[in-house]
Enzyme design. Structure first.
Site, short mmCIF file in Angstrom:
data_model
loop_
_atom_site.label_atom_id
_atom_site.label_comp_id
_atom_site.label_asym_id
_atom_site.label_seq_id
_atom_site.Cartn_x
_atom_site.Cartn_y
_atom_site.Cartn_z
N TYR A 53 0.83 -1.21 0.00
CA TYR A 53 0.00 0.00 0.00
C TYR A 53 0.87 1.26 0.00
O TYR A 53 1.59 1.53 0.96
CB TYR A 53 -0.97 0.00 1.19
CG TYR A 53 -1.89 -1.22 1.24
CD1 TYR A 53 -2.06 -2.04 0.12
CD2 TYR A 53 -2.58 -1.55 2.39
CE1 TYR A 53 -2.89 -3.16 0.17
CE2 TYR A 53 -3.43 -2.67 2.44
CZ TYR A 53 -3.56 -3.47 1.31
OH TYR A 53 -4.37 -4.58 1.36
N HIS A 111 0.47 -11.89 0.98
CA HIS A 111 -0.60 -11.10 0.36
C HIS A 111 -1.42 -11.90 -0.65
O HIS A 111 -2.63 -11.76 -0.74
CB HIS A 111 0.00 -9.84 -0.27
CG HIS A 111 -0.93 -8.67 -0.33
ND1 HIS A 111 -0.53 -7.38 -0.21
CD2 HIS A 111 -2.27 -8.60 -0.49
CE1 HIS A 111 -1.57 -6.57 -0.30
NE2 HIS A 111 -2.64 -7.30 -0.47
#
Ligand code: NAP
Length: 276
Positions: A53, A111
């Protein structure tokens, strides 16, 4: 605050704030920092982030917001699949800890599945846990067959699987969620508002009117009504940060849940896991 037990015996809060899209632009940074600071003020019990992010920018915002705080929420971060080798996972975790200004991440996830052998990533997770740099570890975007593979490597410790799950994306209910429930592994529902797409729905609007709450709160209350599920809506808007937390006080009756089932039918067959 309600929580779910993870296989390690530790608890994970049922609610937190997500941070995807934060830390990407200088012009939005002050607003995002303010949103995280406000979430801390409101006692949000969990923050979800990832090295991905804002290329570490979201973790830096969280680190800045946590500076000087005596109490901190449960922190979740994630390693990129291309970093998830034995040594790469450890190095990525150390970089995340530095940005977050923390000694330990409460829950560290892969992830999504990439090209690195899962056994390598799990070896690194075990090492990080032994070194006290992470408390728990888990995965994200794993379908039922991937979960079965992870279970062979995890010494019974995979703490969660973070997947796309909301009223308009109910695929996991067919097989993944029952598989996880059977093993008491909490499911972390990401994009619980379907990134805002759910909010114009007529049934959500009608129920919100009847319950004197908002469509977002109905959507979140539905996720929170699912046993063994925790969720992490993202907002960089102060009022919405408060509104979303208010979903914890919304109780959906049996009739309301049935109405939502009619508007968003549960899956009748296997659907491959959707991912955003
Ligand atoms: P989401 O939480 O479903 O929705 C976020 C979007 O909805 C933002 O555009 C936000 O805008 C808006 N919003 C939030 N609260 C609202 C409200 N009360 N009323 C109207 N609009 C509202 O989607 P998400 O960010 O994709 O998912 C949540 C978190 O899950 C992420 O931030 C991330 O931490 C995690 N995630 C993980 C994965 C993964 O692969 N593991 C993938 C996706 C997401 P504003 O910010 O402008 O308020």
């Amino acid at each position: 605050m309600r929580s779910c037990k993870m296989p390690s015996g530790s608890e994970i809060p049922v609610f937190g704030i997500g941070t995807w899209r934060m830390g990407e632009s200088d012009s939005k940074r002050a607003r995002e920092l303010e949103a995280i600071r406000y979430a801390l003020e409101l006692d949000y019990p969990m923050i979800d982030t990832a090295e991905m992010y804002g290329d570490g920018g979201a973790e830096e915002i969280i680190g800045e917001a946590l500076t000087g705080k005596r109490k901190r929420p449960f922190i979740v971060s994630k390693v990129y699949p291309h970093n998830a080798t034995r040594s790469g996972t450890i190095a990525a975790c150390e970089r995340s800890l530095k940005r977050l200004k923390l000694e330990r991440i409460d829950l560290y996830l892969l992830h999504w599945r990439g090209g690195v052998r899962l056994a390598e990533t799990y070896e690194a997770f075990h090492r990080l846990r032994e070194a006290g740099k992470i408390a728990d570890f888990g995965v994200s975007n794993f379908d039922a067959s991937d979960m079965a593979e992870a279970a062979r490597l995890d010494n019974g410790l995979t703490a969660t699987n973070q997947v796309l799950y909301c009223l308009s994306r109910r695929g996991p209910e067919y097989d993944l969620l029952p598989w996880m429930r059977q093993r008491s592994i909490p499911l972390m529902a990401y994009s619980p508002l379907d990134q805002g797409r759910l909010l114009g729905n007529a049934t959500l609007k009608k129920l919100a009117g009847e319950l004197r709450c908002t469509p977002a709160q109905v959507a979140l209350a539905w996720v929170l009504a699912q046993p063994g599920v925790v969720t992490i809506p993202k907002s960089s808007t102060r009022e919405r940060v408060k509104e979303n937390l208010g979903a914890l006080d919304v109780k959906l009756s049996r009739e309301a849940l049935a109405e939502l089932d009619r508007a968003f039918p549960p899956p009748k067959s296997k659907q491959s896991l959707a991912m955003l």
